[in-house]
Design a protein around this motif. Structure first.
Motif, short mmCIF file in Angstrom:
data_model
loop_
_atom_site.label_atom_id
_atom_site.label_comp_id
_atom_site.label_asym_id
_atom_site.label_seq_id
_atom_site.Cartn_x
_atom_site.Cartn_y
_atom_site.Cartn_z
N THR A 274 0.85 -1.19 0.00
CA THR A 274 0.00 0.00 0.00
C THR A 274 0.88 1.24 0.00
O THR A 274 2.08 1.17 0.30
N SER A 275 0.28 2.39 -0.30
CA SER A 275 1.05 3.65 -0.30
C SER A 275 1.57 3.95 1.10
O SER A 275 2.66 4.50 1.25
N ALA A 276 0.81 3.58 2.13
CA ALA A 276 1.26 3.81 3.51
C ALA A 276 2.51 2.99 3.81
O ALA A 276 3.44 3.48 4.49
N VAL A 345 3.45 11.88 0.64
CA VAL A 345 2.18 11.23 1.00
C VAL A 345 1.24 11.24 -0.20
O VAL A 345 0.72 10.19 -0.63
N PHE A 346 1.02 12.42 -0.78
CA PHE A 346 0.08 12.54 -1.90
C PHE A 346 0.66 11.94 -3.18
O PHE A 346 -0.08 11.37 -3.99
N GLN A 349 0.10 8.18 -2.95
CA GLN A 349 -1.33 7.88 -3.09
C GLN A 349 -1.77 8.04 -4.54
O GLN A 349 -2.55 7.22 -5.06
N GLU A 352 -0.49 5.15 -6.54
CA GLU A 352 -1.18 3.91 -6.19
C GLU A 352 -2.44 3.76 -7.04
O GLU A 352 -2.79 2.66 -7.47
N LYS A 353 -3.13 4.88 -7.31
CA LYS A 353 -4.35 4.84 -8.11
C LYS A 353 -4.04 4.80 -9.61
O LYS A 353 -4.64 4.05 -10.36
#
Length: 486
Positions: A274-276, A345-346, A349, A352-353
């Motif tokens: 995951t991005s996290a 962070v962004f 994310q 990831e999409k």
């Protein structure tokens, strides 16, 4: 080649020796045995194959009196492997090579007394590493999809089985969302190009069938521009939810359009991240020390002896160009030439999409393994909470840019323009005050809302300097302790 001559009993003995499933039709046993030779072959397995072959060879020789056994291959097995093992030593030698003393050859090889005859090693197709997928096992190496006839629509089947360990890895993995495990079996397809690692690329008219059900494949992004073809995100295709999570064999059939281009497919056991998780990994191993970042700033601002223009400083915004919000984890690629950062962070994310891995500042590639967290800017963000922009100076130090904020207050508020010889400590007339307020507002808009490059910002500064009349200075030219009358 020895494996291809085995009977069902031999294949069952070999698969039982390594703990694989012995059930199924002969072509399924052959497929499982070939996969064993290709991926998991150890000296013990070679020894067992040699043993079984010599037993069968001695038996055939005593029955028929012939020194060499005839090679047999089931039609079904040939139809499966003619496309997937074309060009591999297994498929090639099983058809054309019949006069090699394999027992003696492999006996020498296993005992360390000699080497296999040299063979031409063809370069293999490699797929690029994907940050959001960690490869655990390679179930099928990238293998060419070969058309079987002149039809435009082709079918390429493949049969494989998971080991008990692989099944347990899938079953015990956490769920990313209901029904979607983090450990997956994925299908990846790319161009058959061995010159460099290839990105995923689907062939036309692709359809993927797993056992008895079709698997969903990402569709096209609609195009808003006339005449521009819609793009398709080519990603690994998750097959896990349609597979038998047991020792049973799984059959995958890829339907594809044959229009002249060559494609290869591979199967992998992966763990989806995951991005996290990627952010945490970046925070663990990707932080660049503040002193190294400071040295980079000084290097950027070092006077070029061949240049007549001395660079006194460079401005860096504390606002992320992606979301127009204050940076929390300032990040950029090591390959980027600029000091400006974006928010990790962004950025993670967003990729990831829709994975593009392009820097939002300079539009050049910024892959995950090239990302660094700017330790100096991270420190500045904690020390400078009331400014949205800073300026790096030649000696590596920095100062906040607050002038725009202070001059953007309403016209009713008295404004003292410091450093202006025309004002002499008096308030400017209402008209010029309004103009200054407007100019300041324009500057704020440019700083906060524009994602333009540093060169464009410097051009805006030059244009402001050329205008007639007193203009608000955009840099901290006044001494410490002096404050605005606001």
């Amino acid at each position: 080649n020895m494996v291809m001559s085995f009977r069902v009993s031999d294949l069952q003995m070999l698969l039982g020796f390594v703990g694989r499933s012995k059930s199924g039709l002969k072509h399924e046993l052959v497929t499982r045995a070939l996969q064993l030779v290709q991926f998991d072959c150890s000296p013990e397995v070679f020894k067992k194959i040699k043993e079984l072959y010599e037993t069968r060879y001695a038996k055939k020789s005593s029955e028929a009196g012939q020194p060499q056994p005839q090679q047999h291959r089931s039609p079904d097995a040939l139809s499966i492997h003619s496309s997937y093992d074309r060009g591999s030593s297994v498929a090639r030698t099983s058809i054309s090579t019949t006069n090699i003393d394999y027992p003696a050859l492999y006996g020498k090889y296993l005992n360390g007394l000699g080497r296999l005859p040299p063979k031409v090693v063809k370069p293999e197709v490699r797929l690029v590493k994907l940050p959001f997928y960690t490869t655990l096992d390679e179930l099928l190496k990238p293998t060419e999809l070969v058309p079987q006839n002149n039809e435009k629509l082709q079918e390429s089947p493949c049969i494989f089985a998971l080991t008990p360990r692989q099944v347990e890895l899938i079953r015990n993995s956490r769920e990313l969302q209901p029904g979607v495990k983090s450990v997956q079996v994925v299908l990846r397809i790319c161009y058959t190009d061995t010159s460099s690692p290839q990105e995923d690329q689907y062939p036309p008219n692709i359809a993927v069938k797993v056992n008895h059900s079709y698997c969903s494949v990402p569709g096209y992004y609609p195009s808003n521009k006339p005449g521009v073809e819609p793009k398709r995100p080519c990603r690994p295709i998750n097959l896990t939810h349609l597979m038998y999570l047991s020792a049973a064999t799984n059959r995958i059939t890829v339907t594809w359009g044959n229009y002249g281009k060559s494609y290869s497919m591979g199967l992998y056991l992966v763990r989806q991240m995951t991005s996290a998780e990627l952010l945490q990994r970046l925070k663990t191993i990707g932080i660049k020390h503040p002193e190294l970042c400071k040295a980079l700033v000084k290097e950027k601002l070092r006077l070029d002896p061949d240049s007549e223009i001395a660079t006194t400083g460079v401005r860096v915004s504390l606002i992320c160009p992606l979301v127009k919000m204050r940076l929390s984890v300032p990040c950029r690629a090591e390959t980027c030439a600029h000091l400006q950062c974006f928010d990790a962070v962004f950025y993670l994310q967003m990729n990831e999409k829709k994975p593009t891995w392009m820097c939002p500042v300079c539009d050049k590639p910024a892959p995950y393994d090239q990302l660094i967290i700017d330790g100096l800017l991270s420190k500045i963000l904690t020390e400078c909470e009331d400014a949205d922009e800073i300026e790096y100076l030649v000696d590596g130090s920095w100062c906040p840019i607050r002038a725009e904020k202070e001059r953007s207050c309403s016209p009713q508020c008295p404004i003292l323009v410091l450093g202006s010889s025309d004002v002499n400590g008096l308030l400017p007339p209402p008209n010029s005050n309004g103009e200054n307020g407007k100019a300041a507002a324009d500057v704020v808009d440019l700083t906060l809302d524009s994602s333009s490059s540093e060169e464009e910002e410097e051009e805006d500064e030059e244009e402001d300097d050329d205008d007639d009349g007193p203009q608000p200075k955009r840099r901290c030219s006044y001494e410490k302790g002096l404050v605005s009358a606001c």
